[in-house]
Design a protein around this motif. Structure first.
Motif, PDB file in Angstrom:
ATOM      1  N   ASP A  88       0.800  -1.224   0.000  1.00  0.00           N
ATOM      2  CA  ASP A  88       0.000   0.000   0.000  1.00  0.00           C
ATOM      3  C   ASP A  88       0.831   1.271   0.000  1.00  0.00           C
ATOM      4  O   ASP A  88       0.288   2.371   0.021  1.00  0.00           O
ATOM      5  N   ASP A  89       2.148   1.148  -0.027  1.00  0.00           N
ATOM      6  CA  ASP A  89       3.033   2.310   0.054  1.00  0.00           C
ATOM      7  C   ASP A  89       3.939   2.360  -1.176  1.00  0.00           C
ATOM      8  O   ASP A  89       5.009   1.747  -1.200  1.00  0.00           O
ATOM      9  N   GLN A  90       3.505   3.087  -2.196  1.00  0.00           N
ATOM     10  CA  GLN A  90       4.241   3.150  -3.460  1.00  0.00           C
ATOM     11  C   GLN A  90       5.660   3.673  -3.285  1.00  0.00           C
ATOM     12  O   GLN A  90       6.593   3.180  -3.913  1.00  0.00           O
ATOM     13  N   GLU A  91       5.840   4.651  -2.430  1.00  0.00           N
ATOM     14  CA  GLU A  91       7.175   5.217  -2.213  1.00  0.00           C
ATOM     15  C   GLU A  91       8.107   4.181  -1.588  1.00  0.00           C
ATOM     16  O   GLU A  91       9.250   4.016  -2.006  1.00  0.00           O
ATOM     17  N   ALA A  92       7.597   3.456  -0.590  1.00  0.00           N
ATOM     18  CA  ALA A  92       8.414   2.417   0.039  1.00  0.00           C
ATOM     19  C   ALA A  92       8.740   1.310  -0.961  1.00  0.00           C
ATOM     20  O   ALA A  92       9.870   0.808  -0.986  1.00  0.00           O
ATOM     21  N   LEU A  93       7.769   0.940  -1.801  1.00  0.00           N
ATOM     22  CA  LEU A  93       8.024  -0.090  -2.809  1.00  0.00           C
ATOM     23  C   LEU A  93       9.128   0.335  -3.772  1.00  0.00           C
ATOM     24  O   LEU A  93      10.022  -0.452  -4.081  1.00  0.00           O
ATOM     25  N   LEU A  94       9.052   1.563  -4.247  1.00  0.00           N
ATOM     26  CA  LEU A  94      10.077   2.035  -5.171  1.00  0.00           C
ATOM     27  C   LEU A  94      11.451   1.976  -4.514  1.00  0.00           C
ATOM     28  O   LEU A  94      12.418   1.494  -5.109  1.00  0.00           O
ATOM     29  N   ASP A  95      11.545   2.446  -3.282  1.00  0.00           N
ATOM     30  CA  ASP A  95      12.824   2.410  -2.568  1.00  0.00           C
ATOM     31  C   ASP A  95      13.304   0.970  -2.378  1.00  0.00           C
ATOM     32  O   ASP A  95      14.486   0.674  -2.579  1.00  0.00           O
ATOM     33  N   LEU A  96      12.397   0.075  -2.008  1.00  0.00           N
ATOM     34  CA  LEU A  96      12.758  -1.339  -1.832  1.00  0.00           C
ATOM     35  C   LEU A  96      13.265  -1.941  -3.136  1.00  0.00           C
ATOM     36  O   LEU A  96      14.299  -2.614  -3.168  1.00  0.00           O
ATOM     37  N   PHE A  97      12.521  -1.714  -4.211  1.00  0.00           N
ATOM     38  CA  PHE A  97      12.877  -2.294  -5.507  1.00  0.00           C
ATOM     39  C   PHE A  97      14.243  -1.790  -5.976  1.00  0.00           C
ATOM     40  O   PHE A  97      15.086  -2.561  -6.412  1.00  0.00           O
ATOM     41  N   LYS A  98      14.452  -0.482  -5.874  1.00  0.00           N
ATOM     42  CA  LYS A  98      15.741   0.072  -6.304  1.00  0.00           C
ATOM     43  C   LYS A  98      16.878  -0.412  -5.414  1.00  0.00           C
ATOM     44  O   LYS A  98      17.973  -0.693  -5.895  1.00  0.00           O
ATOM     45  N   ASP A  99      16.629  -0.512  -4.105  1.00  0.00           N
ATOM     46  CA  ASP A  99      17.664  -1.000  -3.191  1.00  0.00           C
ATOM     47  C   ASP A  99      18.043  -2.441  -3.505  1.00  0.00           C
ATOM     48  O   ASP A  99      19.216  -2.813  -3.398  1.00  0.00           O
ATOM     49  N   ILE A 100      17.068  -3.243  -3.896  1.00  0.00           N
ATOM     50  CA  ILE A 100      17.368  -4.617  -4.295  1.00  0.00           C
ATOM     51  C   ILE A 100      18.344  -4.592  -5.477  1.00  0.00           C
ATOM     52  O   ILE A 100      19.326  -5.333  -5.506  1.00  0.00           O
ATOM     53  N   GLY A 101      18.081  -3.734  -6.437  1.00  0.00           N
ATOM     54  CA  GLY A 101      18.986  -3.609  -7.576  1.00  0.00           C
ATOM     55  C   GLY A 101      20.364  -3.127  -7.166  1.00  0.00           C
ATOM     56  O   GLY A 101      21.380  -3.672  -7.603  1.00  0.00           O
TER      57      GLY A 101
END
Length: 165
Positions: A88-101
């Motif tokens: 439910d948190d688009q900003e957190a998802l983006l940060d998580l996804f980029k951090d994984i990369g």
């Protein structure tokens, strides 16, 4: 490159519910299902195993008893749990996804391996859910991991650009 944080992944409430429900089942055996993901990834593309210096020389049939392998698969599953809890948190998802990369910055992990692990995750879910693995389940997870893969690759590029002369 600026990413629109409001459109990281466009999941309906129904798709989020499917992901949460199915993850509850898959996460009951974090080590076992995490091992299934990585072993399937190695089966789909044997070259993926080469990036794991700590266990790349161990035969696949012995990996489940290897502490470093078990530790890694537990981290993979914990990352997926964090993604699921952040739907439910688009900003957190983006940060998580980029951090994984960024954590998988080359030359360690080629960008296309994110697509391989996405397929392995779907295979784990099929195995885990059995007849409860429906077209709707596949579509929801495919949408989520398509977004994760896209943004993780962006994180890889950002990490590479930061290290470029």
């Amino acid at each position: 490159m600026s990413t629109d944080r409001s459109a990281v992944v466009s999941l309906s409430e129904g798709e989020k519910a499917i992901i949460r429900r199915t993850w509850t089942v898959a996460s009951k055996d974090m080590a076992g299902n995490g091992a299934n993901i990585l072993l399937k990834m190695f089966e789909i593309n044997p070259d993926t195993k080469k990036v794991f210096a700590q266990f790349r020389d161990i035969p696949d049939n012995q990996l489940r008893s290897t502490p470093r392998f078990r530790a890694h698969v537990t981290r993979v599953m914990a990352s997926i749990s964090t993604v699921v809890s952040s739907l439910d948190d688009q900003e957190a998802l983006l940060d998580l996804f980029k951090d994984i990369g960024k954590k998988h910055h080359p030359p360690r992990v080629p960008a296309e391996y994110f697509d391989v692990i996405a397929g392995a995750i779907l295979c784990m879910l099929q195995r885990c859910l059995g007849t409860d693995y429906t077209a709707e389940v596949d579509a929801a997870w495919t949408k989520l991991y398509g977004s994760l893969s896209r943004h993780a690759k962006e994180g890889l590029r950002e990490a590479a650009a930061m290290k470029a002369p």
